[in-house]
Scaffold this motif. Sequence first.
Motif, short mmCIF file in Angstrom:
data_model
loop_
_atom_site.label_atom_id
_atom_site.label_comp_id
_atom_site.label_asym_id
_atom_site.label_seq_id
_atom_site.Cartn_x
_atom_site.Cartn_y
_atom_site.Cartn_z
N THR A 273 0.80 -1.23 0.00
CA THR A 273 0.00 0.00 0.00
C THR A 273 0.83 1.28 0.00
N ALA A 274 2.12 1.19 0.31
CA ALA A 274 2.94 2.41 0.35
C ALA A 274 3.40 2.83 -1.04
N PHE A 275 3.87 4.05 -1.13
CA PHE A 275 4.47 4.62 -2.34
C PHE A 275 3.50 4.66 -3.52
N GLY A 276 2.27 5.12 -3.20
CA GLY A 276 1.36 5.53 -4.25
C GLY A 276 0.20 4.63 -4.56
N ARG A 277 0.22 3.38 -4.14
CA ARG A 277 -0.84 2.45 -4.54
C ARG A 277 -2.23 2.96 -4.14
N LEU A 278 -2.29 3.67 -2.99
CA LEU A 278 -3.56 4.27 -2.55
C LEU A 278 -3.54 5.79 -2.68
#
Length: 473
Positions: A273-278
Amino acid sequence: MAAVKQIREAGVAAALTNHETIDLAKRHLVQPWPCAGEIGAEARSLISGGEGIYITDGEGKRLIDGPAGMWCVNVGHRREELARVMYDQAMQLSYNTPWYTMNEPSAVLAERIAAYAPGDLNHVFFTTGGSTAVESALRFMQFFNNARGRSDKKLILSRGGAYHGSTYLSASLNGRPRDRDWMDGADELVVKLSSPDAFRRPEGMSIAAFSDMLVAEFEETVRRVGADKIGAFIGEPVQASGGVILPPENYLPRIRKICRDNEILFIADEVVTAFGRLGHVFASEDVFGIDPDIITFAKGVTSGYFPLGGMVVSERLLEQLRRSNHPTAMYAHGLTYTSHPVGCAVALTNLDLLEDGILAHTQAVAPYFQQQLKTLEELPLVGEVRGIGLMACVECVADRESKNPLQLDTNVGMRIDAHCHELGLLVRPLINMCVMSPPLVITREQIDDMVGILREGISRTMDDLRHEGVWQG
């Protein structure tokens, strides 16, 4: 051997044919997660190139990269900025030992990551990927409690449906079907909780009541096992490989409070979920309103261009260690490639790209992505489409009333993927589910293409199942 000799003599400019590559793989390459009947003798779909949201297979067919590699090619394939920084950094400094030296890119990257992390998570330890990030966090918990004289406080709470890695300790936490059928693990260290899968909550139960049930189970587990025995709870904010399982509203903040009240470290596994996925660098606080003690990350930190992962650790925890009665106690853990200068340089440029418009684009296009995929629930084979940001799951069921996937051919996801491959889309098949997590640079028009192909792939699979008498939906 002739093909290998050709490569050696001509260098990287000489390319093998598709058949030659498949032959080499079958004779020499052991794939990840193989079945015993095929181990060391199988070949998988060959991918020969990529650009933007597309990849090219061994036959020259262009496909939408539906899973973005493995949830990771966030800024898209063939970004010259990332290729260039790899070259430049390697020419400046290709490697240094982290045991007694350091490099500039890792220090700069640690500062930038800490600035995005919630609360007092100000310190970063770099690893080689997600499994080693989780392993590092769990070993830190053990070290932390040993140094504070709490040698019995080591148990780890994990959940059904979870996926946390492939190292021995991280894999012991996994709760997906089939992950542990034939593999050993540190079961004595792990206490399993229920999956937060609202789609499969007890019949007639509201989502609010389901959330209450999960919280009550957590509280009862802490009472039964003993807070003095539990060192950490680890959870993905969204269970990714478990089928994109979203937590019920306010569930994670309530679990966070229980952990804080009982001095149980809350580890948010943000490898996916980190670095843009959300749409954010970290989702813990910005999306779910929690401030963990530790966040693990990997995948999107370099958009898959270089192996890198890590954990962000609370200032409070490190201060407690510095003030402990064991100042010479050593966190005897590290990796040859910890803080790798090339990986950290790539991550810095990747973060620049995210900041320069990709995060904003993700936030803008994500609602359309979810809306269009949701239309697939019109198909009778589809039990539920769920997701958040640019990650989603299409779960297929034998019938919607029982929500039973087991009556279906267990390879239904692979059947859908095979049809979609023919039509121009790579899908991530998980038994009866299709997971979608395309590069963050995908446009609305490309989303339409992706959903249209997936719809046709599911429709063709329904026709196959009906024809075979497997399914009558």
